[in-house]
Motif scaffolding. Structure first.
Motif, PDB file in Angstrom:
ATOM      1  N   VAL A   1      14.180  -7.914  -0.012  1.00  0.00           N
ATOM      2  CA  VAL A   1      12.970  -7.173  -0.373  1.00  0.00           C
ATOM      3  C   VAL A   1      12.489  -6.435   0.875  1.00  0.00           C
ATOM      4  O   VAL A   1      12.216  -7.052   1.899  1.00  0.00           O
ATOM      5  CB  VAL A   1      11.867  -8.114  -0.889  1.00  0.00           C
ATOM      6  CG1 VAL A   1      10.631  -7.319  -1.289  1.00  0.00           C
ATOM      7  CG2 VAL A   1      12.368  -8.961  -2.046  1.00  0.00           C
ATOM      8  N   SER A   2      12.366  -5.125   0.776  1.00  0.00           N
ATOM      9  CA  SER A   2      11.911  -4.306   1.891  1.00  0.00           C
ATOM     10  C   SER A   2      10.384  -4.311   1.941  1.00  0.00           C
ATOM     11  O   SER A   2       9.720  -4.075   0.935  1.00  0.00           O
ATOM     12  CB  SER A   2      12.430  -2.873   1.708  1.00  0.00           C
ATOM     13  OG  SER A   2      12.008  -2.053   2.775  1.00  0.00           O
ATOM     14  N   VAL A   3       9.818  -4.592   3.127  1.00  0.00           N
ATOM     15  CA  VAL A   3       8.363  -4.601   3.309  1.00  0.00           C
ATOM     16  C   VAL A   3       8.005  -3.787   4.542  1.00  0.00           C
ATOM     17  O   VAL A   3       8.803  -3.652   5.469  1.00  0.00           O
ATOM     18  CB  VAL A   3       7.813  -6.044   3.442  1.00  0.00           C
ATOM     19  CG1 VAL A   3       8.021  -6.826   2.172  1.00  0.00           C
ATOM     20  CG2 VAL A   3       8.444  -6.772   4.612  1.00  0.00           C
ATOM     21  N   GLY A   4       6.800  -3.220   4.549  1.00  0.00           N
ATOM     22  CA  GLY A   4       6.317  -2.467   5.699  1.00  0.00           C
ATOM     23  C   GLY A   4       5.638  -1.180   5.279  1.00  0.00           C
ATOM     24  O   GLY A   4       5.344  -0.966   4.098  1.00  0.00           O
ATOM     25  N   ASP A   5       5.409  -0.323   6.259  1.00  0.00           N
ATOM     26  CA  ASP A   5       4.775   0.972   5.984  1.00  0.00           C
ATOM     27  C   ASP A   5       5.731   2.140   6.250  1.00  0.00           C
ATOM     28  O   ASP A   5       5.310   3.271   6.415  1.00  0.00           O
ATOM     29  CB  ASP A   5       3.494   1.122   6.811  1.00  0.00           C
ATOM     30  CG  ASP A   5       3.745   1.219   8.309  1.00  0.00           C
ATOM     31  OD1 ASP A   5       4.921   1.143   8.736  1.00  0.00           O
ATOM     32  OD2 ASP A   5       2.765   1.360   9.059  1.00  0.00           O
ATOM     33  N   HIS A   6       6.995   1.851   6.304  1.00  0.00           N
ATOM     34  CA  HIS A   6       8.009   2.870   6.572  1.00  0.00           C
ATOM     35  C   HIS A   6       8.192   3.785   5.364  1.00  0.00           C
ATOM     36  O   HIS A   6       7.792   3.469   4.259  1.00  0.00           O
ATOM     37  CB  HIS A   6       9.338   2.204   6.933  1.00  0.00           C
ATOM     38  CG  HIS A   6       9.864   1.329   5.835  1.00  0.00           C
ATOM     39  ND1 HIS A   6       9.357   0.073   5.579  1.00  0.00           N
ATOM     40  CD2 HIS A   6      10.830   1.530   4.918  1.00  0.00           C
ATOM     41  CE1 HIS A   6      10.001  -0.457   4.554  1.00  0.00           C
ATOM     42  NE2 HIS A   6      10.901   0.411   4.147  1.00  0.00           N
TER      43      HIS A   6
END
Length: 76
Positions: A15-20
């Motif tokens: 699961v990709s997380v962040g503000d990218h």
């Protein structure tokens, strides 16, 4: 990279997380590029498929769920 643990038939959940923005996951052995923006979920065998992500512009992390043989051995 390719993962060394687990079994080929088991799927990993990433699961990709962040503000990218506009991040790609690349599976070069099967020539696939996936959008891997925040909230994206990928299920794949990390032992069978080489995988990597592109250049990250912003903060990025991954929540990874995977199984090891020793977990199954402990439960049995």
């Amino acid at each position: 990279h390719m993962d060394a643990n687990g079994r080929p038939q088991w799927l990993d959940l990433l699961v990709s997380v962040g503000d990218h923005k506009e991040l790609n996951m690349v599976l070069p052995s099967i020539e696939i590029w996936l959008w891997y923006n925040p909230g994206s979920v990928v299920a794949m065998s990390g032992q069978l498929l080489q995988h990597r992500v592109g250049v990250v512009d912003g903060d990025w992390g991954v929540v990874l769920l995977y199984m090891h043989d020793n977990v199954h051995e402990h439960v049995n």
